[in-house]
Write a protein that holds these residues in place. Structure first.
Motif, PDB file in Angstrom:
ATOM      1  N   HIS A   1      -0.159  12.605  -2.559  1.00  0.00           N
ATOM      2  CA  HIS A   1      -0.740  11.390  -2.018  1.00  0.00           C
ATOM      3  C   HIS A   1      -0.914  10.430  -3.190  1.00  0.00           C
ATOM      4  CE1 HIS A   1      -1.433  12.844   2.033  1.00  0.00           C
ATOM      5  NE2 HIS A   1      -1.763  14.004   1.480  1.00  0.00           N
ATOM      6  N   TYR A   2      -0.710   9.153  -2.954  1.00  0.00           N
ATOM      7  CA  TYR A   2      -0.659   8.129  -3.991  1.00  0.00           C
ATOM      8  C   TYR A   2      -1.885   8.176  -4.904  1.00  0.00           C
ATOM      9  CZ  TYR A   2      -0.341   3.488  -6.087  1.00  0.00           C
ATOM     10  OH  TYR A   2      -0.277   2.445  -6.967  1.00  0.00           O
ATOM     11  N   HIS A   3      -1.624   8.284  -6.191  1.00  0.00           N
ATOM     12  CA  HIS A   3      -2.621   8.305  -7.262  1.00  0.00           C
ATOM     13  C   HIS A   3      -3.723   9.344  -7.068  1.00  0.00           C
ATOM     14  CE1 HIS A   3      -1.089   5.486 -10.029  1.00  0.00           C
ATOM     15  NE2 HIS A   3      -1.297   4.399  -9.308  1.00  0.00           N
ATOM     16  N   THR A   4      -3.350  10.496  -6.532  1.00  0.00           N
ATOM     17  CA  THR A   4      -4.291  11.612  -6.442  1.00  0.00           C
ATOM     18  C   THR A   4      -3.561  12.869  -6.881  1.00  0.00           C
ATOM     19  OG1 THR A   4      -3.734  12.262  -4.169  1.00  0.00           O
ATOM     20  CG2 THR A   4      -5.441  10.573  -4.437  1.00  0.00           C
ATOM     21  N   ASP A   5      -4.304  13.950  -6.982  1.00  0.00           N
ATOM     22  CA  ASP A   5      -3.701  15.246  -7.254  1.00  0.00           C
ATOM     23  C   ASP A   5      -3.617  16.081  -5.979  1.00  0.00           C
ATOM     24  OD1 ASP A   5      -3.209  14.810  -9.949  1.00  0.00           O
ATOM     25  OD2 ASP A   5      -5.234  15.415 -10.532  1.00  0.00           O
ATOM     26  N   ASN A   6      -3.721  15.425  -4.825  1.00  0.00           N
ATOM     27  CA  ASN A   6      -3.621  16.114  -3.542  1.00  0.00           C
ATOM     28  C   ASN A   6      -2.152  16.261  -3.169  1.00  0.00           C
ATOM     29  OD1 ASN A   6      -6.408  16.066  -3.374  1.00  0.00           O
ATOM     30  ND2 ASN A   6      -6.436  14.172  -2.189  1.00  0.00           N
TER      31      ASN A   6
ATOM     32  N   GLU B   1       0.850  -1.186   0.000  1.00  0.00           N
ATOM     33  CA  GLU B   1       0.000   0.000   0.000  1.00  0.00           C
ATOM     34  C   GLU B   1       0.887   1.239   0.000  1.00  0.00           C
ATOM     35  OE1 GLU B   1      -3.133   0.059   2.853  1.00  0.00           O
ATOM     36  OE2 GLU B   1      -3.517  -2.073   2.598  1.00  0.00           O
ATOM     37  N   TYR B   2       0.971   1.881  -1.140  1.00  0.00           N
ATOM     38  CA  TYR B   2       1.779   3.084  -1.266  1.00  0.00           C
ATOM     39  C   TYR B   2       0.999   4.273  -0.737  1.00  0.00           C
ATOM     40  CZ  TYR B   2       4.690   0.184  -4.182  1.00  0.00           C
ATOM     41  OH  TYR B   2       5.491  -0.817  -4.630  1.00  0.00           O
ATOM     42  N   ARG B   3       1.725   5.204  -0.137  1.00  0.00           N
ATOM     43  CA  ARG B   3       1.079   6.391   0.407  1.00  0.00           C
ATOM     44  C   ARG B   3       1.461   7.650  -0.356  1.00  0.00           C
ATOM     45  NH1 ARG B   3       2.364   7.026   6.360  1.00  0.00           N
ATOM     46  NH2 ARG B   3       1.033   8.819   6.040  1.00  0.00           N
ATOM     47  N   PHE B   4       2.645   7.659  -0.973  1.00  0.00           N
ATOM     48  CA  PHE B   4       3.130   8.873  -1.612  1.00  0.00           C
ATOM     49  C   PHE B   4       3.657   8.576  -3.011  1.00  0.00           C
ATOM     50  CE2 PHE B   4       3.914   9.221   2.974  1.00  0.00           C
ATOM     51  CZ  PHE B   4       3.059  10.263   3.256  1.00  0.00           C
TER      52      PHE B   4
END
Length: 159
Positions: free
Chosen positions: A113-118, A97-100
């Motif tokens: 944040h992993y797979h987001t644009d945040n 589980e990747y976080r970044f």
């Protein structure tokens, strides 16, 4: 007169007792939270290490173009990865589980944040300061399980 003095002492003692109790509770909660965080980081580090050890050692070599540095180096099952902080995008079936995620945006490296644009934070490291190898890694995707991995990798980028 003596009665007023006794009441003041009583109320002052009661106040100090309540304040000291609140301080003790806050300290116990802080230590408990700190211990949970340390256990969490230790567990994450153990998970990463166990995941690394569980991967097959005789995985097929990645085809490289002839003449590149990686192609001229013989593949050996005992070779360790050069950068343990870099994670490639997981394949289906991988339970990590990747976080970044590290991305280049507007000429600088940013952590999302992993797979987001945040945006997690802006590193201030210019993309132009990266080596050719680091740029190629970034094109394939660099992912991190925890903050320790991420900061370790970013430190290697700036040294």
């Amino acid at each position: 007169m003596n009665h007023k003095k006794s009441m003041r002492i009583f109320w002052l003692s009661l106040f100090l007792l309540v304040v000291s109790g609140a301080v003790i509770i806050a300290v116990v909660q802080y230590r408990s939270h700190k211990k949970e965080m340390q256990n969490s980081f230790t567990q994450q580090a153990n998970d990463v290490q166990a995941n690394h050890l569980a991967q097959p050692q005789d995985a097929p070599a990645i085809e490289e173009e002839p003449g590149t540095a990686a192609a001229s180096k013989p593949q050996d099952a005992k070779d360790e990865p050069q950068d343990i902080h870099m994670q490639v995008q997981p394949v289906s079936g991988n339970t990590t589980e990747y976080r970044f995620e590290l991305k280049a945006k507007d000429g600088y490296l940013d952590v999302y944040h992993y797979h987001t644009d945040n945006l997690f934070f802006h590193t201030g490291i210019p993309y132009s300061a990266l080596t050719v190898d680091q740029r190629q890694e970034l094109e394939h995707g660099i992912y991190f399980v925890n903050e320790q991995e991420m900061y370790g990798y970013l430190e290697s980028c700036t040294s």
